[in-house]
Design a protein around this motif. Structure first.
Motif, PDB file in Angstrom:
ATOM      1  N   MET A 165       0.827  -1.208   0.000  1.00 52.46           N
ATOM      2  CA  MET A 165       0.000   0.000   0.000  1.00 52.46           C
ATOM      3  C   MET A 165       0.861   1.258   0.000  1.00 52.46           C
ATOM      4  N   PRO A 166       0.510   2.260  -0.804  1.00 51.23           N
ATOM      5  CA  PRO A 166       1.246   3.529  -0.774  1.00 51.23           C
ATOM      6  C   PRO A 166       0.887   4.340   0.469  1.00 51.23           C
ATOM      7  N   ASP A 167       1.650   5.391   0.722  1.00 53.65           N
ATOM      8  CA  ASP A 167       1.326   6.289   1.827  1.00 53.65           C
ATOM      9  C   ASP A 167      -0.098   6.821   1.670  1.00 53.65           C
ATOM     10  N   TRP A 168      -0.751   7.024   2.811  1.00 54.84           N
ATOM     11  CA  TRP A 168      -2.111   7.563   2.917  1.00 54.84           C
ATOM     12  C   TRP A 168      -3.196   6.569   2.503  1.00 54.84           C
ATOM     13  N   CYS A 395     -14.909   5.597   5.934  1.00 56.25           N
ATOM     14  CA  CYS A 395     -13.585   5.857   5.369  1.00 56.25           C
ATOM     15  C   CYS A 395     -12.508   5.429   6.355  1.00 56.25           C
ATOM     16  N   SER A 396     -11.263   5.608   5.951  1.00 57.00           N
ATOM     17  CA  SER A 396     -10.113   5.272   6.784  1.00 57.00           C
ATOM     18  C   SER A 396      -9.878   6.347   7.840  1.00 57.00           C
ATOM     19  N   PRO A 397      -9.087   6.043   8.885  1.00 48.65           N
ATOM     20  CA  PRO A 397      -8.713   7.085   9.845  1.00 48.65           C
ATOM     21  C   PRO A 397      -7.973   8.246   9.181  1.00 48.65           C
ATOM     22  N   GLU A 398      -7.171   7.955   8.154  1.00 45.04           N
ATOM     23  CA  GLU A 398      -6.439   9.012   7.456  1.00 45.04           C
ATOM     24  C   GLU A 398      -7.394   9.998   6.798  1.00 45.04           C
ATOM     25  N   THR A 399      -8.416   9.476   6.101  1.00 39.30           N
ATOM     26  CA  THR A 399      -9.367  10.354   5.409  1.00 39.30           C
ATOM     27  C   THR A 399     -10.232  11.113   6.398  1.00 39.30           C
ATOM     28  N   ALA A 400     -10.688  10.447   7.461  1.00 37.11           N
ATOM     29  CA  ALA A 400     -11.532  11.115   8.457  1.00 37.11           C
ATOM     30  C   ALA A 400     -10.755  12.240   9.138  1.00 37.11           C
ATOM     31  N   THR A 401      -9.492  12.001   9.474  1.00 40.39           N
ATOM     32  CA  THR A 401      -8.692  13.013  10.171  1.00 40.39           C
ATOM     33  C   THR A 401      -8.350  14.174   9.249  1.00 40.39           C
ATOM     34  N   ALA A 402      -7.978  13.869   8.014  1.00 41.14           N
ATOM     35  CA  ALA A 402      -7.694  14.937   7.052  1.00 41.14           C
ATOM     36  C   ALA A 402      -8.901  15.849   6.893  1.00 41.14           C
ATOM     37  N   SER A 403     -10.073  15.253   6.866  1.00 39.74           N
ATOM     38  CA  SER A 403     -11.302  16.031   6.687  1.00 39.74           C
ATOM     39  C   SER A 403     -11.643  16.837   7.934  1.00 39.74           C
ATOM     40  N   ILE A 409     -14.610  17.175   3.154  1.00 40.35           N
ATOM     41  CA  ILE A 409     -14.044  15.894   2.735  1.00 40.35           C
ATOM     42  C   ILE A 409     -12.761  16.142   1.963  1.00 40.35           C
ATOM     43  N   THR A 410     -11.693  15.487   2.441  1.00 36.52           N
ATOM     44  CA  THR A 410     -10.353  15.769   1.919  1.00 36.52           C
ATOM     45  C   THR A 410      -9.600  14.477   1.651  1.00 36.52           C
ATOM     46  N   ASP A 411      -9.039  14.379   0.462  1.00 33.59           N
ATOM     47  CA  ASP A 411      -8.118  13.292   0.156  1.00 33.59           C
ATOM     48  C   ASP A 411      -6.855  13.542   0.972  1.00 33.59           C
ATOM     49  N   PRO A 412      -6.475  12.623   1.871  1.00 36.50           N
ATOM     50  CA  PRO A 412      -5.337  12.898   2.763  1.00 36.50           C
ATOM     51  C   PRO A 412      -4.025  13.116   2.014  1.00 36.50           C
ATOM     52  N   ARG A 413      -3.945  12.689   0.769  1.00 36.51           N
ATOM     53  CA  ARG A 413      -2.724  12.903  -0.011  1.00 36.51           C
ATOM     54  C   ARG A 413      -2.504  14.383  -0.328  1.00 36.51           C
ATOM     55  N   ASN A 414      -3.564  15.186  -0.133  1.00 39.69           N
ATOM     56  CA  ASN A 414      -3.482  16.609  -0.472  1.00 39.69           C
ATOM     57  C   ASN A 414      -3.217  17.505   0.732  1.00 39.69           C
ATOM     58  N   LEU A 415      -2.872  16.911   1.885  1.00 39.30           N
ATOM     59  CA  LEU A 415      -2.664  17.714   3.091  1.00 39.30           C
ATOM     60  C   LEU A 415      -1.384  18.537   3.042  1.00 39.30           C
ATOM     61  N   GLY A 416      -0.402  18.067   2.323  1.00 39.31           N
ATOM     62  CA  GLY A 416       0.821  18.847   2.192  1.00 39.31           C
ATOM     63  C   GLY A 416       1.885  18.536   3.221  1.00 39.31           C
ATOM     64  N   PHE A 417       1.708  17.467   4.009  1.00 39.84           N
ATOM     65  CA  PHE A 417       2.788  17.041   4.904  1.00 39.84           C
ATOM     66  C   PHE A 417       2.995  15.538   4.773  1.00 39.84           C
ATOM     67  N   ASP A 418       4.112  15.066   5.288  1.00 41.18           N
ATOM     68  CA  ASP A 418       4.507  13.671   5.103  1.00 41.18           C
ATOM     69  C   ASP A 418       3.610  12.732   5.909  1.00 41.18           C
ATOM     70  N   TYR A 419       3.518  11.522   5.421  1.00 39.79           N
ATOM     71  CA  TYR A 419       2.744  10.486   6.102  1.00 39.79           C
ATOM     72  C   TYR A 419       3.404  10.165   7.444  1.00 39.79           C
ATOM     73  N   PRO A 420       2.661  10.263   8.548  1.00 40.92           N
ATOM     74  CA  PRO A 420       3.272  10.026   9.867  1.00 40.92           C
ATOM     75  C   PRO A 420       3.739   8.582  10.038  1.00 40.92           C
ATOM     76  N   GLN A 421       4.766   8.413  10.806  1.00 40.10           N
ATOM     77  CA  GLN A 421       5.276   7.088  11.148  1.00 40.10           C
ATOM     78  C   GLN A 421       4.817   6.725  12.561  1.00 40.10           C
ATOM     79  N   VAL A 422       4.409   5.486  12.735  1.00 35.39           N
ATOM     80  CA  VAL A 422       3.874   5.038  14.025  1.00 35.39           C
ATOM     81  C   VAL A 422       4.630   3.804  14.476  1.00 35.39           C
ATOM     82  N   GLU A 423       5.067   3.804  15.724  1.00 36.97           N
ATOM     83  CA  GLU A 423       5.703   2.636  16.318  1.00 36.97           C
ATOM     84  C   GLU A 423       4.735   1.973  17.290  1.00 36.97           C
ATOM     85  N   LEU A 424       4.616   0.649  17.193  1.00 36.67           N
ATOM     86  CA  LEU A 424       3.724  -0.073  18.091  1.00 36.67           C
ATOM     87  C   LEU A 424       4.359  -0.179  19.473  1.00 36.67           C
ATOM     88  N   PRO A 425       3.548  -0.027  20.527  1.00 32.36           N
ATOM     89  CA  PRO A 425       4.099  -0.047  21.888  1.00 32.36           C
ATOM     90  C   PRO A 425       4.338  -1.459  22.390  1.00 32.36           C
TER      91      PRO A 425
END
Length: 644
Positions: A165-168, A395-403, A409-425
């Motif tokens: 899967m690509p970013d976002w 929708c996905s968490p990415e789309t809901a949060t971007a919006s 309604i916003t395509d998260p790819r258009n936010l203008g910042f990099d895809y966040p990185q998440v580490e599992l605890p």
């Protein structure tokens, strides 16, 4: 010839029948899952059966749906469920511990096991290499009592995943792509099995997202292999010893085959008011929103919340947007707090709710009338959100949060910042919110504590040989059980009180229904006529039981959703389908239909004739019942059949 994963699971648990698609099979059930919206009826059914002790390897009663305590009804039922769990030797997950599906996956799910749950999203545990199936509560009660589960042998639908899967783009977009291709009935009569090189990029919780919403495709269930990713998940939960490897043989085949290249996916969204109404986010971009909702059993993992928290870090959500954070289990709240991510939600303007199903089932967080709500939930059927005139997108968490950040309604790819990185605890095992089963000798002395809202299930009469019944309602295609009997804070508190909850039957479709029933109730019962995929969605048996209590004796449709079809049989309602779909037009609301020599006919033939009184219309219909189901129906339902 080799076996695929689904066939291996079925073969290992086959009690009777042949593994031929369409034939009835019986499966041994290792585990059961009940939740509080359906569990009270299950416990009453176990009491009626005289069960002394659960006969499964593991059974767990969760309290996750009816958490709002607006009066005494819900807390009274929680106390009843706690006492019933102790009485019957069942684990009890306390209110606030979390949504049943991810919690069960975390603490009890085991590769290679079967599970039956009184919730349609039980299939989420297929992410671990389990055969996990949603069913009506009465069938789950039978499984707890040690009886096998009967189901039509499904076709196995192999979906090969390739690429990354690509970013976002995330797991929600994978299952939305399946719904975009095949709609809400695409999986009917099938088990969906995912395999291929793309699996290595999907975590166990990613797979949970995909397996969970297999229910929205109408599938019997979804399975994934138990591979290294599943092993990693179980080790992270301090249960590595529960892992066994289960993968398809090299020469395994599938009844149906498909392929998804994950690298080609883009953010997708299901428009109101069906999970199958899927389009790319870019096609609806710019529409204003009122609400963005993160959580539910469809996106329950730490990653789903952490990605949203990182997206809003140092930012504010748009003015006028309700940014609802719905933690799915208590451990998520602990992990988000320790990582400082809960702070980002709060600082950004998020509204933090308790761990549970909450808004997904219409228990709070209802949107404003007609305003767009973007949700990571599995369903957007009309009125399910708790608002009758709702407008819910999935929708996905990415789309809901971007919006939420932009107010539209916003395509998260258009936010203008990099895809966040998440580490599992790193997680510590904490079972303090569970009440374990007590020894049987002590359990036998436990008193069932019943509040004033719990009513005994009344006796149901056997199927009559002659019926003249009014068609009290005619509906179209894709009617959901949410529309037959709504969830939400107004209705679900009466789940243990059949006379009261029955007053809400079909209210979302026709709010005059109960009044018209009162006028028609002494005419020998009534019928409902419907279109295709009647009874899709939730497994709640109340959608069959409440209309049956009011006098429903027959449902005639183009075709049924699996679980509701079986629930109708379980409560003595005759499910019929039109032999010619165009005959749907020949019966109208208010017609009186006549069925004669009924008992002998359904035993000896699949074909019946419905006559419309006062006309010369004779409409050919059929049933698709097994000999066992016919026996159950003639007795007036499964409770009578068991008692006999």
């Amino acid at each position: 010839m080799g076996l695929n994963v689904a066939q291996k699971l079925i073969k290992d648990h086959l009690v009777s029948g042949e593994m031929t698609p369409g034939s009835e099979i019986a499966l041994k059930i290792d585990q059961t899952l009940t939740q509080d919206a359906t569990g009270t009826m299950v416990m009453l059914e176990l009491e009626a059966m005289g069960l002394k002790r659960a006969k499964t390897e593991v059974s767990v009663q969760y309290v996750d749906h009816n958490l709002l305590q607006l009066d005494s009804k819900n807390p009274d039922d929680h106390i009843f469920l706690r006492s019933a769990a102790q009485r019957f030797g069942i684990w009890y997950s306390q209110p606030g511990n979390g949504v049943s599906h991810p919690v069960h996956m975390q603490y009890f799910g085991k590769p290679g096991k079967t599970m039956l749950g009184s919730d349609s999203h039980t299939c989420a545990s297929g992410s671990l290499g389990m055969l996990a199936i949603g069913a009506g509560g009465l069938e789950v009660a039978m499984a707890i009592a040690g009886e096998p589960f009967y189901v039509r042998m499904p076709e196995i639908w192999g979906v090969k995943l390739t690429g990354k899967m690509p970013d976002w783009v995330s797991a929600k977009d994978v299952i939305l792509e399946m719904l975009r291709r095949y709609g809400v009935r695409g999986g009917f009569g099938r088990i969906i099995e995912y395999y291929g090189p793309g699996l290595k990029y999907l975590s166990a919780m990613d797979r949970h997202v995909i397996a969970n919403m297999g229910a929205e495709l109408g599938a019997t269930t979804t399975v994934f292999p138990s591979d290294d990713e599943v092993h990693n998940f179980l080790k992270s939960e301090k249960r590595g010893e529960d892992w066994v490897k289960i993968t398809a043989d090299d020469d395994a085949t599938y009844d149906i085959e498909d392929e998804i290249d994950l690298s080609t996916l883009e953010p997708l969204i299901a428009k109101p008011s069906s999970p199958g109404n899927v389009v790319p986010v870019r096609e609806v971009e710019g529409e204003p929103i009122y609400q963005a909702y993160i959580g539910s059993s469809a996106n329950p993992g730490y990653r789903d919340f952490a990605i949203s928290a990182r997206m809003v870090e140092g930012r504010r959500i748009a003015d006028g947007v309700s940014y609802d954070i719905n933690p799915t289990w208590r451990d998520i709240l602990e992990d988000l707090t320790k990582a400082g991510l809960l702070f980002h939600f709060i600082q950004a303007g998020g509204r933090i709710h308790q761990a549970g199903c909450n808004g997904c089932i219409g228990m709070g967080q209802a949107p404003a009338t007609g305003r767009n709500s973007l949700r990571t939930t599995p369903r957007n059927f009309p009125g399910r959100s708790g608002t009758r005139e709702d407008s819910v997108f999935l929708c996905s968490p990415e789309t809901a949060t971007a919006s939420a950040l932009t107010g539209k309604i916003t395509d998260p790819r258009n936010l203008g910042f990099d895809y966040p990185q998440v580490e599992l605890p790193q997680r510590e095992k904490n079972m303090s919110m569970f009440l374990a089963p007590i020894p049987e000798k002590d359990a036998l002395t436990v008193e069932l504590i019943k509040g004033p809202n719990i009513a005994t299930i009344p006796a149901m009469e056997e199927l009559p040989d002659h019926m003249e019944i009014e068609v009290l309602l005619k509906v179209g295609d894709n009617i959901s059980t949410d529309e037959i009997l709504a969830g939400g804070g107004k209705v679900l508190p009466f789940r243990s009180n059949l006379p009261e909850i029955s007053k809400f039957a079909f209210e979302i479709i026709d709010d005059t229904y109960y009044t018209r029933f009162l006028q028609a109730r002494y005419r020998g019962g009534f019928a409902v006529v419907g279109g295709s995929n009647y009874g899709q969605g939730s497994s709640r048996e109340h959608a069959a039981l409440a209309p049956r209590y009011l006098g429903l004796r027959a449902v005639i449709v183009k075709d049924f959703a699996r679980i509701h079809w079986q629930n109708l049989v379980n409560f003595g309602v005759l499910p019929l389908t039109f032999k010619n779909e165009e005959d749907y037009r020949e019966i109208d609301r208010g017609d009186v239909i006549v069925l004669s020599n009924l008992r002998e006919t359904i035993k000896n033939s699949k074909d019946l004739t419905v006559k419309v009184r006062g006309t010369d219309k004779e409409i050919p219909v059929r049933h698709d019942l097994s000999p066992r189901q016919i026996d159950v129906l003639l007795e007036g339902g499964l409770i009578n059949w068991v008692n006999r």
